[in-house]
Design an enzyme around this catalytic site. Sequence first.
Site, PDB file in Angstrom:
ATOM      1  N   VAL A 139      -3.640  16.431  -2.326  1.00  0.00           N
ATOM      2  CA  VAL A 139      -5.006  16.473  -2.853  1.00  0.00           C
ATOM      3  C   VAL A 139      -5.994  16.977  -1.795  1.00  0.00           C
ATOM      4  CG1 VAL A 139      -4.582  14.715  -4.609  1.00  0.00           C
ATOM      5  CG2 VAL A 139      -5.381  14.001  -2.339  1.00  0.00           C
ATOM      6  N   HIS A 152      -1.860  17.425  -8.474  1.00  0.00           N
ATOM      7  CA  HIS A 152      -2.336  16.040  -8.541  1.00  0.00           C
ATOM      8  C   HIS A 152      -3.839  15.906  -8.303  1.00  0.00           C
ATOM      9  CE1 HIS A 152       2.048  14.642  -7.613  1.00  0.00           C
ATOM     10  NE2 HIS A 152       1.875  15.037  -8.851  1.00  0.00           N
ATOM     11  N   TYR A 183     -11.068   6.254  -2.103  1.00  0.00           N
ATOM     12  CA  TYR A 183     -11.087   7.719  -2.051  1.00  0.00           C
ATOM     13  C   TYR A 183     -12.213   8.242  -1.159  1.00  0.00           C
ATOM     14  CZ  TYR A 183      -7.394   7.659  -5.447  1.00  0.00           C
ATOM     15  OH  TYR A 183      -6.192   7.438  -6.046  1.00  0.00           O
ATOM     16  N   ARG A 201     -10.630   8.365   2.171  1.00  0.00           N
ATOM     17  CA  ARG A 201      -9.705   9.497   2.267  1.00  0.00           C
ATOM     18  C   ARG A 201     -10.480  10.810   2.458  1.00  0.00           C
ATOM     19  NH1 ARG A 201      -7.864   5.415   1.561  1.00  0.00           N
ATOM     20  NH2 ARG A 201      -7.808   5.561   3.812  1.00  0.00           N
TER      21      ARG A 201
END
Length: 227
Positions: free
Chosen positions: A89, A105, A54, A57
Site C-alpha cells: 500500500v 490492496h 493508518y 503508517r
Amino acid sequence: MKKQLVVLTGAGMSAESGIKTFRDADGLWEGHDIYEVATPEGFAKNPALVLDFYNQRRRQLLEVMPNSGHQNLVQLESNFDVHIVTQNVDDLHERAGSSSVLHLHGELRKVRSTIDEQLVYSWDRDINIGDTCEKGSQLRPHIVWFGEDVPLLNKAVTMVEKADIIAVIGTSMQVYPAAGLINYAKPDAQLFFIDPKPAISERDFNNLSIIRDTASSGTQKLLEVLV
C-alpha cells in the site's frame, strides 16, 4: 516490440526501505490484532483506533525512500514493457519512477468515502473522525481490508495472462487472491521468484527460476539475467 514483463511484489519489496512487513510471526501487525485494524468490522467497532493505526503508517511512509530494488525495476523499462502489480500500500514504486503500478490492496496516501467507494482522494495528512467526503460521509483509508472485494484483481489477471516474463518478489505466495495470480501465466512464460526463503520450488511451475535473495540484490541478479 518489447516483451511484456509483469512484476508481482509484496512486503519484502519494501522491507529494505524500513517499512515493516505486513505481519510478524505472531500474527500481529505492529502490535495490533489484524482483525482490529484491517477489517470493516474493526472499523465499525473502533474507527478512531483504525484511523490512528493508518495515520502512523502514513507518517512512517513519508519518512522512507525507495530502495535499489525499486530502482532496478525502473531500469528494466528500458528493455521491457514493465507492469507492476503490488500487494503493497506504499507508493515507493511510483517514487522510484515506475510508470505502470497497480495496487491490489489499496494505497496509504489516498482516502475514500465510506458511503461511495468511487470517491477517492489523495491524502498525506492524518485522517480524523469528522473528516468527510463531498457527500458528508466519514473518510476511511483507501485500503482493501480482509473480507472486502479486491476490485482490481481482474485487471491484474489480464496483465499476467499477457506476460512473457513474470517476476515475483518479496511475497510469501500465501495471501489470496494475489497468491493465485501466477497460475494465470501462459504455459511458455518465463517465471522468476525472488525471496531469501522461497515458499515454492522450481518443481512447482514450468520455466521457474528461483533467486534466493533479498529484493535489492535479487533484482540486480534479475537485471543481469534479462538484460
